[in-house]
Write a protein that holds these residues in place. Sequence first.
Motif, PDB file in Angstrom:
ATOM      1  N   GLU A   3       0.860  -1.215   0.106  1.00 19.39           N
ATOM      2  CA  GLU A   3      -0.086   0.024   0.029  1.00 19.39           C
ATOM      3  C   GLU A   3       0.665   1.436  -0.014  1.00 19.39           C
ATOM      4  O   GLU A   3       2.041   1.184   0.388  1.00 19.39           O
ATOM      5  CB  GLU A   3      -0.881   0.038   1.194  1.00 19.39           C
ATOM      6  CG  GLU A   3      -0.139   0.485   2.380  1.00 19.39           C
ATOM      7  CD  GLU A   3       0.345  -0.811   3.282  1.00 19.39           C
ATOM      8  OE1 GLU A   3       1.344  -0.327   3.991  1.00 19.39           O
ATOM      9  OE2 GLU A   3       0.184  -1.782   2.965  1.00 19.39           O
ATOM     10  N   CYS A   5       0.363   5.399   1.555  1.00 17.41           N
ATOM     11  CA  CYS A   5      -0.502   6.072   2.123  1.00 17.41           C
ATOM     12  C   CYS A   5      -0.001   7.808   2.136  1.00 17.41           C
ATOM     13  O   CYS A   5       1.302   7.597   2.571  1.00 17.41           O
ATOM     14  CB  CYS A   5      -0.470   5.740   3.611  1.00 17.41           C
ATOM     15  SG  CYS A   5      -1.070   4.101   3.814  1.00 17.41           S
ATOM     16  N   ASN A   6      -0.530   8.564   1.531  1.00 19.27           N
ATOM     17  CA  ASN A   6       0.019   9.968   1.580  1.00 19.27           C
ATOM     18  C   ASN A   6       0.141  10.326   3.037  1.00 19.27           C
ATOM     19  O   ASN A   6      -0.762  10.677   3.782  1.00 19.27           O
ATOM     20  CB  ASN A   6      -0.868  10.796   0.953  1.00 19.27           C
ATOM     21  CG  ASN A   6      -0.320  12.372   0.595  1.00 19.27           C
ATOM     22  OD1 ASN A   6       0.454  12.931   1.358  1.00 19.27           O
ATOM     23  ND2 ASN A   6      -0.664  12.783  -0.556  1.00 19.27           N
ATOM     24  N   LYS A   7       1.452  10.699   3.665  1.00 11.86           N
ATOM     25  CA  LYS A   7       1.962  10.831   4.884  1.00 11.86           C
ATOM     26  C   LYS A   7       2.045  12.378   5.093  1.00 11.86           C
ATOM     27  O   LYS A   7       2.669  12.763   5.956  1.00 11.86           O
ATOM     28  CB  LYS A   7       2.952  10.002   5.253  1.00 11.86           C
ATOM     29  CG  LYS A   7       2.825   8.514   5.449  1.00 11.86           C
ATOM     30  CD  LYS A   7       3.839   7.759   5.792  1.00 11.86           C
ATOM     31  CE  LYS A   7       3.550   6.163   5.732  1.00 11.86           C
ATOM     32  NZ  LYS A   7       2.194   5.950   6.577  1.00 11.86           N
ATOM     33  N   ILE A  74      -7.235  -0.735   3.045  1.00 12.67           N
ATOM     34  CA  ILE A  74      -7.024   0.541   2.860  1.00 12.67           C
ATOM     35  C   ILE A  74      -7.026   1.543   4.009  1.00 12.67           C
ATOM     36  O   ILE A  74      -6.448   2.488   4.264  1.00 12.67           O
ATOM     37  CB  ILE A  74      -7.487   1.077   1.475  1.00 12.67           C
ATOM     38  CG1 ILE A  74      -6.453   2.170   0.880  1.00 12.67           C
ATOM     39  CG2 ILE A  74      -8.678   1.595   1.431  1.00 12.67           C
ATOM     40  CD1 ILE A  74      -6.557   2.436  -0.569  1.00 12.67           C
ATOM     41  N   ARG A  77      -5.107   0.652   7.010  1.00 11.21           N
ATOM     42  CA  ARG A  77      -3.484   0.668   6.916  1.00 11.21           C
ATOM     43  C   ARG A  77      -3.148   2.383   6.706  1.00 11.21           C
ATOM     44  O   ARG A  77      -2.127   2.835   6.995  1.00 11.21           O
ATOM     45  CB  ARG A  77      -2.981   0.028   5.728  1.00 11.21           C
ATOM     46  CG  ARG A  77      -3.321  -1.380   6.010  1.00 11.21           C
ATOM     47  CD  ARG A  77      -2.475  -1.997   4.820  1.00 11.21           C
ATOM     48  NE  ARG A  77      -2.685  -3.584   5.083  1.00 11.21           N
ATOM     49  CZ  ARG A  77      -1.763  -4.639   4.468  1.00 11.21           C
ATOM     50  NH1 ARG A  77      -0.738  -4.211   3.614  1.00 11.21           N
ATOM     51  NH2 ARG A  77      -2.075  -5.837   4.638  1.00 11.21           N
ATOM     52  N   CYS A  78      -4.205   3.236   6.073  1.00  2.17           N
ATOM     53  CA  CYS A  78      -4.112   4.451   5.851  1.00  2.17           C
ATOM     54  C   CYS A  78      -4.986   5.381   6.386  1.00  2.17           C
ATOM     55  O   CYS A  78      -5.914   6.258   5.950  1.00  2.17           O
ATOM     56  CB  CYS A  78      -4.035   4.739   4.458  1.00  2.17           C
ATOM     57  SG  CYS A  78      -2.928   3.818   3.285  1.00  2.17           S
ATOM     58  N   ARG A  81      -6.224   9.318   5.699  1.00  6.20           N
ATOM     59  CA  ARG A  81      -5.550   9.802   4.603  1.00  6.20           C
ATOM     60  C   ARG A  81      -6.204  10.243   3.409  1.00  6.20           C
ATOM     61  O   ARG A  81      -7.106   9.736   3.226  1.00  6.20           O
ATOM     62  CB  ARG A  81      -4.305   8.886   4.265  1.00  6.20           C
ATOM     63  CG  ARG A  81      -3.202   8.612   5.238  1.00  6.20           C
ATOM     64  CD  ARG A  81      -2.636   9.766   5.972  1.00  6.20           C
ATOM     65  NE  ARG A  81      -1.760   9.196   7.072  1.00  6.20           N
ATOM     66  CZ  ARG A  81      -0.893  10.080   7.769  1.00  6.20           C
ATOM     67  NH1 ARG A  81      -0.992  11.386   7.607  1.00  6.20           N
ATOM     68  NH2 ARG A  81      -0.302   9.744   8.903  1.00  6.20           N
ATOM     69  N   ALA A  84      -4.756   7.387  -0.914  1.00  5.78           N
ATOM     70  CA  ALA A  84      -4.179   6.207  -0.525  1.00  5.78           C
ATOM     71  C   ALA A  84      -4.401   5.084  -1.654  1.00  5.78           C
ATOM     72  O   ALA A  84      -5.431   5.550  -2.576  1.00  5.78           O
ATOM     73  CB  ALA A  84      -4.815   5.559   0.764  1.00  5.78           C
TER      74      ALA A  84
END
Length: 238
Positions: A3, A5-7, A74, A77-78, A81, A84
């Motif tokens: 995956e 994820c935009n962090k 999704i 895990r994200c 966010r 993702a």
Amino acid sequence: MAEFCNKDNTKLNPQSSSNLAKLLSQLINKTPTAGYYATSAGTGTNQLHGLAQCRGDVTPKECSSCITDAADQITARCPGRPDARIWYDYCFLRYSKDNFVGKLDNSYALFFYNVENVTDPETFNGKLGGLVDEIRSQAVKLRSKGIGKGETKLSPFLTIYALVQCTRDLAAIDCAQCLAIAVGNFPNFCNNKKGCRALYDGCYVRYELYPFFFPLKSANSSIAAASEATSMVAVIRS
């Protein structure tokens, strides 16, 4: 499988989170019918865009199971966010506050490769190159729905199997470009390797020395197990 994820520091607000739940529900319900679905939920700054696609050789039942799991994972895990994406063997799912549908994005990629090398690189790379060129040309044809797959004999006892697929929102020229970039990175991550997977937002390329796409042919299961057990991952960001 993997995956992204935009962090950044942005988090979904309550309204956007509600829209995400609606979006994922639509993707779960609609994608299995045709193996692909793109939609949006909400309006204005709270709007979210989403896309889901299953591998072109899997059944609607397998597609449904994969997308359902992808939608669950999704968000786990994200969490919260605004952008993702998640890749499985059988499907891909992405959502974002930006409307990415129909746009080529090669800013992020994952490569999984077998750590074992082939014994005759010159012959192997020649056969692999010819096979990948053939199935890439299949994938950009209108009726192919973005998928190309095939096999070629490496020796009387070994066969190379390969599959490529683009997301169906991309124009043929963008599909071709995505696949060209993915294959162009093979020497950097997969050179002389027995197996490799390149995962981009817009396309997917994989080859193995055992059958992995349907209809599945019989093969030595120990070869497949060993290949999976010895894989590694590389990440590209730009």
